[in-house]
Each structure stands twice: as structure tokens, then as C-alpha cells.
Design a protein around this motif. Structure first.
Motif, PDB file in Angstrom:
ATOM      1  N   VAL A  71       0.841  -1.201   0.000  1.00  0.00           N
ATOM      2  CA  VAL A  71       0.000   0.000   0.000  1.00  0.00           C
ATOM      3  C   VAL A  71       0.875   1.249   0.000  1.00  0.00           C
ATOM      4  O   VAL A  71       0.608   2.210  -0.727  1.00  0.00           O
ATOM      5  CB  VAL A  71      -0.966  -0.011   1.209  1.00  0.00           C
ATOM      6  CG1 VAL A  71      -1.678   1.317   1.350  1.00  0.00           C
ATOM      7  CG2 VAL A  71      -1.964  -1.140   1.066  1.00  0.00           C
ATOM      8  N   GLU A  72       1.942   1.240   0.791  1.00  0.00           N
ATOM      9  CA  GLU A  72       2.856   2.383   0.813  1.00  0.00           C
ATOM     10  C   GLU A  72       3.509   2.581  -0.550  1.00  0.00           C
ATOM     11  O   GLU A  72       3.611   3.704  -1.040  1.00  0.00           O
ATOM     12  CB  GLU A  72       3.925   2.185   1.881  1.00  0.00           C
ATOM     13  CG  GLU A  72       3.408   2.309   3.292  1.00  0.00           C
ATOM     14  CD  GLU A  72       4.471   1.993   4.334  1.00  0.00           C
ATOM     15  OE1 GLU A  72       5.663   1.878   3.976  1.00  0.00           O
ATOM     16  OE2 GLU A  72       4.092   1.856   5.505  1.00  0.00           O
ATOM     17  N   LEU A  74       2.340   1.593  -3.485  1.00  0.00           N
ATOM     18  CA  LEU A  74       1.330   2.034  -4.453  1.00  0.00           C
ATOM     19  C   LEU A  74       1.029   3.527  -4.307  1.00  0.00           C
ATOM     20  O   LEU A  74       0.788   4.217  -5.292  1.00  0.00           O
ATOM     21  CB  LEU A  74       0.055   1.225  -4.314  1.00  0.00           C
ATOM     22  CG  LEU A  74       0.146  -0.239  -4.764  1.00  0.00           C
ATOM     23  CD1 LEU A  74      -1.144  -0.969  -4.424  1.00  0.00           C
ATOM     24  CD2 LEU A  74       0.452  -0.338  -6.240  1.00  0.00           C
ATOM     25  N   ARG A  75       1.037   4.018  -3.084  1.00  0.00           N
ATOM     26  CA  ARG A  75       0.809   5.447  -2.874  1.00  0.00           C
ATOM     27  C   ARG A  75       1.990   6.280  -3.351  1.00  0.00           C
ATOM     28  O   ARG A  75       1.830   7.375  -3.869  1.00  0.00           O
ATOM     29  CB  ARG A  75       0.565   5.737  -1.393  1.00  0.00           C
ATOM     30  CG  ARG A  75      -0.786   5.293  -0.935  1.00  0.00           C
ATOM     31  CD  ARG A  75      -1.019   5.685   0.503  1.00  0.00           C
ATOM     32  NE  ARG A  75      -2.292   5.156   0.958  1.00  0.00           N
ATOM     33  CZ  ARG A  75      -2.564   4.856   2.202  1.00  0.00           C
ATOM     34  NH1 ARG A  75      -1.655   5.032   3.141  1.00  0.00           N
ATOM     35  NH2 ARG A  75      -3.729   4.394   2.540  1.00  0.00           N
ATOM     36  N   TYR A  76       3.188   5.750  -3.148  1.00  0.00           N
ATOM     37  CA  TYR A  76       4.409   6.487  -3.486  1.00  0.00           C
ATOM     38  C   TYR A  76       4.759   6.396  -4.961  1.00  0.00           C
ATOM     39  O   TYR A  76       5.134   7.381  -5.585  1.00  0.00           O
ATOM     40  CB  TYR A  76       5.581   5.962  -2.632  1.00  0.00           C
ATOM     41  CG  TYR A  76       6.890   6.587  -2.963  1.00  0.00           C
ATOM     42  CD1 TYR A  76       7.178   7.890  -2.566  1.00  0.00           C
ATOM     43  CD2 TYR A  76       7.852   5.894  -3.696  1.00  0.00           C
ATOM     44  CE1 TYR A  76       8.393   8.477  -2.868  1.00  0.00           C
ATOM     45  CE2 TYR A  76       9.066   6.481  -4.012  1.00  0.00           C
ATOM     46  CZ  TYR A  76       9.325   7.757  -3.590  1.00  0.00           C
ATOM     47  OH  TYR A  76      10.517   8.337  -3.900  1.00  0.00           O
ATOM     48  N   LEU A  78       3.566   5.439  -8.677  1.00  0.00           N
ATOM     49  CA  LEU A  78       2.359   5.239  -9.487  1.00  0.00           C
ATOM     50  C   LEU A  78       2.442   4.045 -10.413  1.00  0.00           C
ATOM     51  O   LEU A  78       1.436   3.612 -10.960  1.00  0.00           O
ATOM     52  CB  LEU A  78       2.085   6.496 -10.327  1.00  0.00           C
ATOM     53  CG  LEU A  78       1.704   7.728  -9.550  1.00  0.00           C
ATOM     54  CD1 LEU A  78       1.520   8.905 -10.514  1.00  0.00           C
ATOM     55  CD2 LEU A  78       0.436   7.507  -8.766  1.00  0.00           C
TER      56      LEU A  78
END
Length: 79
Positions: A71-72, A74-76, A78
Motif C-alpha cells: 500500500v505504501e 502504491l501510494r508512493y 504510481l
């Protein structure tokens, strides 16, 4: 302050993830009928199974150790 770019513009045309996506998407499309039966008719909207499978594939390909790290990432990132 906000950036409005599409995912297609964010990923370079020569990136290997594009070739993997071109291979995986038709397989997931064939599995759509199976996925459709997994959706509940009531309650909270669920996350589409094909998105979960794509996220797990990214986790394996990029050797991310846990879902929290995924999740980290994917947020950081793209990609």
C-alpha cells in the motif's frame, strides 16, 4: 498543488509493466464471469477481485514483503 495526469501518461511507453499488463488483462477478462459471482448484492461495495490480483502480482514482481508495504509503495510509486 494538485496534479491531474492519467496513469497512461505516468508510465513510460517502454516500461516492462506495460507488456505484463497486456498479457494479464485478457486473462482477467476471461475470468470475469467467475469474479461476477463473488460480488455481494448488499452491503459495502467490495474491491474488484481483478484489482486485488493485479496488486498481488505487483507485490510479487517488485518483491514487496507485506501488504502494508505494498500500500505504501502504491501510494508512493504510481507504477
Amino acid at each position: 498543488m494538485f496534479s491531474y495526469i492519467s496513469m497512461e501518461d505516468a508510465i513510460p511507453a517502454s516500461h516492462p509493466i506495460r507488456r505484463i499488463k497486456a498479457f494479464v488483462d485478457p486473462i482477467l477478462d476471461e475470468m470475469w464471469a467467475d469474479f461476477d459471482g463473488l460480488y455481494a448484492s448488499e452491503g459495502r461495495p467490495s474491491i474488484p477481485p481483478e484489482q486485488l490480483l493485479k496488486a498481488l502480482l505487483i507485490q510479487v514482481l517488485f518483491t514487496v514483503r507485506s501488504e502494508t508495504q505494498l500500500v505504501e509503495h502504491l501510494r508512493y510509486n504510481l507504477l
